[in-house]
Design a protein around this motif. Structure first.
Motif, PDB file in Angstrom:
ATOM      1  N   LEU A 133       0.960  -1.190   0.171  1.00  0.00           N
ATOM      2  CA  LEU A 133       0.103   0.002  -0.016  1.00  0.00           C
ATOM      3  C   LEU A 133       0.564   1.350  -0.290  1.00  0.00           C
ATOM      4  O   LEU A 133       0.561   2.304  -0.894  1.00  0.00           O
ATOM      5  N   TYR A 134       1.811   1.129   0.815  1.00  0.00           N
ATOM      6  CA  TYR A 134       2.946   2.427   0.723  1.00  0.00           C
ATOM      7  C   TYR A 134       3.488   2.596  -0.510  1.00  0.00           C
ATOM      8  O   TYR A 134       3.498   4.060  -1.108  1.00  0.00           O
ATOM      9  N   LEU A 135       4.076   1.572  -1.078  1.00  0.00           N
ATOM     10  CA  LEU A 135       4.478   1.633  -2.496  1.00  0.00           C
ATOM     11  C   LEU A 135       3.533   2.035  -3.566  1.00  0.00           C
ATOM     12  O   LEU A 135       3.868   2.969  -4.456  1.00  0.00           O
ATOM     13  N   ASN A 136       2.167   1.741  -3.411  1.00  0.00           N
ATOM     14  CA  ASN A 136       1.252   2.271  -4.440  1.00  0.00           C
ATOM     15  C   ASN A 136       0.802   3.712  -4.045  1.00  0.00           C
ATOM     16  O   ASN A 136       0.997   4.640  -5.190  1.00  0.00           O
ATOM     17  N   GLU A 137       0.658   4.017  -2.991  1.00  0.00           N
ATOM     18  CA  GLU A 137       0.224   5.380  -2.579  1.00  0.00           C
ATOM     19  C   GLU A 137       1.152   6.380  -2.384  1.00  0.00           C
ATOM     20  O   GLU A 137       0.868   7.573  -2.988  1.00  0.00           O
ATOM     21  N   SER A 138       2.209   6.203  -1.799  1.00  0.00           N
ATOM     22  CA  SER A 138       3.427   7.041  -1.764  1.00  0.00           C
ATOM     23  C   SER A 138       4.559   7.137  -2.784  1.00  0.00           C
ATOM     24  O   SER A 138       4.985   8.313  -3.206  1.00  0.00           O
ATOM     25  N   MET A 139       4.496   6.119  -3.330  1.00  0.00           N
ATOM     26  CA  MET A 139       5.691   6.000  -4.638  1.00  0.00           C
ATOM     27  C   MET A 139       5.026   5.881  -6.001  1.00  0.00           C
ATOM     28  O   MET A 139       5.652   6.098  -7.016  1.00  0.00           O
ATOM     29  N   ASN A 140       3.611   6.095  -6.040  1.00  0.00           N
ATOM     30  CA  ASN A 140       2.847   6.013  -7.347  1.00  0.00           C
ATOM     31  C   ASN A 140       3.388   4.795  -8.131  1.00  0.00           C
ATOM     32  O   ASN A 140       3.396   4.864  -9.292  1.00  0.00           O
ATOM     33  N   ILE A 141       3.512   3.714  -7.409  1.00  0.00           N
ATOM     34  CA  ILE A 141       3.645   2.226  -8.316  1.00  0.00           C
ATOM     35  C   ILE A 141       2.531   1.778  -8.420  1.00  0.00           C
ATOM     36  O   ILE A 141       1.733   1.499  -7.438  1.00  0.00           O
TER      37      ILE A 141
END
Length: 431
Positions: free
Chosen positions: A375-383
């Motif tokens: 979730l962090y990679l998706n939301e904060s890193m736009n992956i």
């Protein structure tokens, strides 16, 4: 054995002087060499050590004998000219630094060999022993020479100790040192003087060819053991002194053996041992650490697979199903099953493997971390959601409870991951 006892009990006063001199030389060279190693000036030290040979020969020509004052002065001037030319060419030409240093090394050393050959053919009886400056001969150094070289080594040690803060700034953050008012150009100039001096005082004991090894190898070997400057200097000095004494002992026992090559042999041995077994940096330590990490990650992945099976309503996974999850890793899988069973995380019923009470809690923690990272990679890193799995697989093993709490707070205590799967919590009951 008698030679060993005779040498190391200092029954001959001249041996005590030699050991004292080589100790001071080793400490001074290690201190200077460590700073030059950290400041990425290793090649310059090598160039200086070869460039002093013409000065040695010219000093001998002027004095007409092996006068240590003339020889040291000539060597120092020759090394200073080489250093100045290196800096001047670097500032005023487009040549790369390694090209400049290689050229200066070759030209000065070649000129020195020409002068040395001419002196050998001159018929001057005082020329005997001048060849020792090529490979070094600590045992052959006179007491007067030792007094001069030892005194200069002591000067180097004292200057580096007193100005430790300034030289630390020169190596690690010269811009900051300049900003707070330190004369960084003068400090750099002083360091170059000390490096030339360190080379000059070691040439008769170690030789011009191998003096660079005494400068650089102790610091490089010590670097495997510590990241802090003070312990680094102490370890480098210890390696240098021990190598110098052992190399001198070999020259004492086998007079036909030059000192320099044996000092380098022992230095190389210390460097090899450091490379192999030092904590954190040693290749053997890293091999076992990596092996341990890979085994842990495999166990975590197996726990995660068993927890997901339980989420899907299955009581566990069969051995065959687990082997299918990790093809070509049968040995690692068997080792993980054995380790988890020993820690009471899994239970085996015939061919079915399931999580125990403690296993469910541990499996939930691993799955929770994995989904938080996704979730962090998706939301904060736009992956994209379909690209976060592999990165989360690596990150889930590298987290502390404090970082986990911070991560959860940053994500505002989420309930679902990017794939709309539930992020389990402590009260998430699958029993």
């Amino acid at each position: 054995m008698e030679d060993f006892v005779y040498f190391f009990t200092f029954q001959d006063p001249s041996i005590a002087w030699v050991v004292l001199g080589i100790t001071l030389l080793g400490v001074g060279s290690a201190y200077v060499g460590t700073f030059s190693f950290l400041d990425k000036k290793a090649l310059l030290g090598d160039a200086i050590s070869h460039a002093v040979l013409p000065g040695i020969c010219l000093g001998f020509m002027v004095a007409g004998e092996k006068n240590p004052v003339y020889i040291v002065s000539g060597a120092f001037l020759s090394g200073a000219v080489a250093t100045f030319m290196s800096s001047w060419l670097k500032r005023n030409t487009k040549l790369s630094e390694d090209t400049i240093i290689a050229t200066i090394l070759s030209v000065f050393f070649g000129f020195g060999i020409v002068l040395l050959t001419a002196l050998q053919k001159s018929g001057n009886p005082e020329i005997a022993g001048l060849n020792s400056f090529i490979f070094g001969n600590a045992i052959g150094i006179s007491e007067a020479d030792l007094m001069l070289y030892g005194g200069l080594s002591l000067v180097i040690i004292l200057v580096l100790t007193i100005l430790l803060k300034e030289f630390r700034l020169m190596v690690f953050d010269p811009e900051y040192g300049k900003a707070i008012g330190f004369p960084m150009k003068s400090i750099s100039f002083l360091f170059n003087v000390l490096m030339i001096l360190a080379v000059v005082i070691g040439i008769q004991a170690i030789g011009v060819v191998l003096m660079a090894a005494l400068l650089i190898t102790p610091g490089a070997a010590a670097r495997f053991w510590t990241d802090r400057l003070n312990p680094l200097l102490i370890l480098a000095a210890l390696f240098s002194v021990l190598s110098g004494i052992l190399g001198t002992y070999v020259s004492f026992v086998l007079p036909q053996m030059p000192t320099g090559p044996w000092v380098v042999v022992f230095l190389s041995l210390f460097a090899l041992i450091s490379f192999l077994i030092s904590p954190k940096s040693g290749i053997i330590f890293r091999y076992f650490a990596r092996r341990k990490y890979l085994r842990k990650t495999h166990r975590d992945h197996l726990m995660k697979a068993l927890y997901k099976a339980k989420e899907n309503g299955k009581s566990g996974l069969t051995i065959a199903e687990i082997y299918q999850l990790y093809p070509y890793q049968k040995a690692a899988t068997n080792h993980s099953i054995s380790g988890l069973s020993k820690n009471n995380f899994i239970a085996t019923n015939q061919s079915l493997i399931s999580l125990t009470e403690s296993g469910i809690s541990e499996g939930m923690r691993i799955v929770r971390l994995h989904r938080l990272w996704e979730l962090y990679l998706n939301e904060s890193m736009n992956i994209a959601p379909d690209h976060v799995h592999d990165s989360a697989e690596k990150l889930e093993h590298l987290i502390t409870p404090e970082l986990e709490a911070l991560l959860e707070k940053r994500l505002n205590y989420p309930a679902l991951d990017p794939h709309q799967e539930t992020i389990p919590r402590e009260n998430h009951d699958l029993r």
